[in-house]
Design an enzyme around this catalytic site. Structure first.
Site, mmCIF file in Angstrom:
data_model
loop_
_atom_site.group_PDB
_atom_site.id
_atom_site.type_symbol
_atom_site.label_atom_id
_atom_site.label_comp_id
_atom_site.label_asym_id
_atom_site.label_seq_id
_atom_site.Cartn_x
_atom_site.Cartn_y
_atom_site.Cartn_z
ATOM 1 N N LYS A 40 0.830 -1.202 0.000
ATOM 2 C CA LYS A 40 0.000 0.000 0.000
ATOM 3 C C LYS A 40 0.870 1.260 0.000
ATOM 4 O O LYS A 40 0.443 2.321 -0.395
ATOM 5 C CB LYS A 40 -0.924 -0.007 1.214
ATOM 6 C CG LYS A 40 -2.083 -0.966 1.006
ATOM 7 C CD LYS A 40 -2.996 -1.007 2.193
ATOM 8 C CE LYS A 40 -4.160 -1.959 1.921
ATOM 9 N NZ LYS A 40 -4.772 -2.484 3.108
HETATM 10 N N1 GLU Z 1 -8.320 -8.219 5.113
HETATM 11 C C1 GLU Z 1 -7.244 -8.988 4.558
HETATM 12 C C2 GLU Z 1 -6.285 -8.068 3.846
HETATM 13 O O1 GLU Z 1 -6.641 -6.950 3.497
HETATM 14 C C3 GLU Z 1 -7.694 -10.057 3.585
HETATM 15 C C4 GLU Z 1 -8.274 -11.191 4.283
HETATM 16 C C5 GLU Z 1 -8.706 -12.376 3.450
HETATM 17 O O2 GLU Z 1 -8.959 -12.244 2.241
HETATM 18 O O3 GLU Z 1 -8.852 -13.426 4.040
HETATM 19 O O4 GLU Z 1 -5.165 -8.486 3.606
#
Ligand code: GLU
Length: 284
Positions: free
Chosen positions: A256
């Protein structure tokens, strides 16, 4: 007609979406669409220290610009702490959780001491395993320290003993048995928020009837833990599709913090169209 598949894209609003996210979102979206199923967007915002409202707004805006549509209302994990508390309570009743009062520094010191011993400390996919310090506290000590800030850890050995069948199927990697013990006593509720990625994602995938969990293959090891939690809580078992992790021209994964590959940058600075970004995200 294929069986309708329900997929989800579950970003955390801790930065702007980049090409890697576009790949993950399009992959999930296309899989559901081809089967006549549903695509769900979920906001994984339990990390209150790092999540920002403007990043959440940008997720909706960027995905819509890419041409995606999703089911509404969109579930946000920060609204579901009661649901995670119920799941924790069930695991506590099964005597599978214990409070952990250790700081990161104390854990590191203990691991360092162990490293000086003749045998190296055990290490898992996320690094050295928690040495089990608080698992060994007496009930009296636990009671005495209860008001102190603490995480809740899963007693992995006990948990695995209660979960005989941990088979799981990945569309790329086939069927195998989960071996969550490689992670040791994982945290299921953090000190700062009474849940964790592993608990919240597992509970929510079941609550939203996800039939194929899609995500990048860097998260494949985490599935060992999720499969165990499903078994302990009696949740339905989906299939998984861990897809490739998109990397830049030098083979480095997108992050990011790399502004150059955020969808906003590609749109606003480089003037790319949604079609061009979709093609970039799915190329190779
Ligand atoms: N929230 C997680 C992330 O942004 C992804 C989780 C998932 O896809 O299991 O890396």
């Amino acid at each position: 007609m294929p069986t309708p598949i329900i997929t989800r894209f579950a970003p955390s609003p801790t930065g702007y979406l980049h090409l890697g996210h576009a790949h993950a979102a399009l992959f999930a979206h296309n899989l559901a669409e081809r089967s006549g199923g549903r695509f769900i967007l979920r906001i994984e915002d339990i990390d209150r220290g790092r999540c920002r409202p403007h990043f959440e707004d940008a997720i909706f805006e960027d995905l819509a610009w890419l041409g995606l549509t999703w089911d509404t209302p969109v579930l946000r994990q920060s609204d579901r702490l009661d649901i995670y508390a119920d799941a924790l309570e069930r695991l506590r009743e099964m005597d599978l959780l214990y409070p952990c009062f250790c700081t990161r520094r104390e854990i590191a010191a203990e691991i360092n001491n162990a490293a000086a011993a003749p045998h190296l400390p055990p290490t898992g996919p996320d690094g050295p395993l928690y040495p089990g310090t608080c698992r060994r506290l007496t009930p009296t000590d636990r009671q005495r320290r209860a008001p102190e800030p603490h995480a809740l850890r899963l007693d992995m050995e006990r948990a695995v003993g209660m979960a005989p069948d941990l088979a799981w199927t990945d569309h790329e990697h086939g069927t195998s048995n989960a071996t969550p013990q490689i992670f040791g006593d994982v945290v299921l509720a953090r000190k700062d928020v009474r849940t964790s990625y592993h608990l919240a994602v597992t509970v929510d995938d079941a609550a939203q009837d996800i039939t194929v969990v899609t995500r990048a293959e860097d998260l494949l090891p985490a599935t060992h833990i999720h499969r165990l939690i499903q078994s302990l809580l009696g949740l339905p078992v989906p299939e998984w599709h861990h897809h490739r992790l998109l990397t830049d021209a030098t083979g480095k994964r997108f992050a990011k913090r790399d502004r150059a590959v955020t969808l906003r940058e590609l749109r606003d600075e480089r003037g790319l169209s949604p079609e061009q970004v979709r093609a970039l995200a799915m190329a190779g």
